[in-house]
Design a protein around this motif. Structure first.
Motif, PDB file in Angstrom:
ATOM      1  N   ASN A 107       0.810   4.093  -2.895  1.00  0.00           N
ATOM      2  CA  ASN A 107       0.666   5.521  -2.979  1.00  0.00           C
ATOM      3  C   ASN A 107       1.743   6.354  -3.336  1.00  0.00           C
ATOM      4  O   ASN A 107       1.274   7.625  -3.589  1.00  0.00           O
ATOM      5  N   SER A 136       1.397   9.347  -5.999  1.00  0.00           N
ATOM      6  CA  SER A 136       1.838  10.845  -5.787  1.00  0.00           C
ATOM      7  C   SER A 136       2.961  11.367  -6.743  1.00  0.00           C
ATOM      8  O   SER A 136       3.099  12.428  -6.614  1.00  0.00           O
ATOM      9  N   ARG A 156       0.952  -1.204  -0.091  1.00  0.00           N
ATOM     10  CA  ARG A 156       0.088  -0.067  -0.063  1.00  0.00           C
ATOM     11  C   ARG A 156       0.950   1.142  -0.215  1.00  0.00           C
ATOM     12  O   ARG A 156       0.499   2.332  -0.695  1.00  0.00           O
ATOM     13  N   ASN A 157       1.887   1.357   0.801  1.00  0.00           N
ATOM     14  CA  ASN A 157       2.776   2.438   0.735  1.00  0.00           C
ATOM     15  C   ASN A 157       3.342   2.601  -0.698  1.00  0.00           C
ATOM     16  O   ASN A 157       3.386   3.828  -1.109  1.00  0.00           O
TER      17      ASN A 157
END
Length: 349
Positions: free
Chosen positions: A119, A123, A115-116
């Motif tokens: 993201n 970004s 998930r990191n």
């Protein structure tokens, strides 16, 4: 005594100055990326950060390579071709390849790392092309994860550390970012080990394989063979292999960068007016036999056509032939060998 007191005061003053700056020094270290535990010779790719607390345990960088990028669900493993079949054909970007294996030991799970990274990719302007967590069929193909054991990289873990991990915790994603200087692709595989394993040199925690492909055209580095060198090669070996004639992928249109090589062929033929040649097109084995027979013949036809129209070579002196991949000079199993097989040969008639 006065001298000793003076020296003591001097020492205390210096210690005071050191102690005064010590907090700043500690603060500096706290903000510095201390990667002493990383695999020697490895480094992060500036296009993508690492997960906090992780270390590099595997690394590979290559200036130019082709990469098979999954963008849809896995269907089956084809044991005849030894390849994975997907719902949509995978993309095959070419360019600089960087492969990094990160280890996040301890309580970290694969989903947290995954998930990191997603993201972070979003970004940074990446578009997610495939996300296994949104694919209901993903749990069915975990046994056919990419064969990391065959990957050519330096690692202080087993090369099978990804392949042998817990199957129900595997997460896979691919992403793309458009750039004027060349698009960037990322293929992410995150796995999890529930406990330390001495066989695979694995530590309890999560591992992330981050493959980054920075697309760019391959730089042509082949030296143009001169007319005299062609003549000597034909005399000594009965042929000459040329790598300075360039085509777009799967096309027979000759690129402008081919002019030096074509000019030397014309010079050879004009120096030896009695010489007649077979112009033979060769390919690698990508795409199947029928396709490559046609492609190699069309490329040979294109070379003959340019030599006749632009350099004034008489039509009867050149014959175009295409033999696909029937006469390899190297193995087609790797890109380096396939590059050697893609060539044009001149053979006297």
């Amino acid at each position: 005594m006065k001298h000793q007191d003076s020296r003591s005061r001097s020492i205390f003053c210096r210690m005071g100055r050191i102690l005064m700056f010590l907090p700043l020094f500690v603060l500096f270290l706290a903000g510095t990326d201390l990667s002493a535990a990383d695999l020697p010779g490895s480094k992060d790719n500036p296009l993508l950060k690492r997960f906090a607390g992780s270390e590099i345990v595997g690394y590979h960088a290559k200036s130019f390579d082709e990469y098979e990028l999954q963008t849809s669900t896995f269907i089956r493993y084809n044991f005849e071709t030894r390849k994975r079949d997907y719902a949509k054909p995978p993309l095959k970007p070419e360019g600089r390849l960087t492969r990094i294996w990160y280890e996040a030991a301890g309580d970290t799970g694969s989903l947290e790392v995954y998930r990191n990274y997603l993201n972070e990719l979003r970004s940074n302007g990446f578009v997610i092309l495939y996300d296994s967590k949104k694919d209901p069929a993903a749990t069915k193909w975990t046994n056919y994860l990419a064969p990391f054991g065959s990957v050519d990289l330096t690692t202080n873990r087993s090369k099978y550390v990804f392949f042998a991990a817990e199957k129900n915790a595997i997460c896979v994603a691919s992403a793309k970012k458009k750039r004027p200087e060349g698009d960037v692709y990322v293929y992410l595989t995150v796995i999890e080990w529930g406990k330390d394993d001495s066989v695979y040199k694995a530590r309890r925690g999560a591992y992330a394989a981050v493959d980054i492909i920075e697309t760019r055209p391959m730089q042509q580095k082949m030296v143009t063979v001169s007319a005299d060198e062609m003549s000597r090669s034909i005399t000594s070996t009965g042929k000459v292999s040329l790598y300075g004639i360039y085509f777009d992928t799967n096309k027979a249109d000759i690129k402008p960068a081919s002019k030096p090589a074509l000019g030397e062929i014309a010079k050879l033929l004009k120096k030896q007016p009695a010489m007649k040649l077979h112009v033979v097109g060769h390919t690698d084995n990508a795409g199947g036999y029928e396709f490559n027979v046609s492609l190699s013949k069309r490329r040979a036809d294109a070379v003959v056509g340019v030599l006749q129209k632009e350099y004034g070579i008489a039509p009867g002196r050149l014959t175009a032939n295409g033999v696909a991949y029937l006469a390899p000079v190297a193995s087609n199993a790797a890109e380096a060998g396939r590059a050697k097989n893609r060539r044009v040969e001149l053979v006297p008639r």
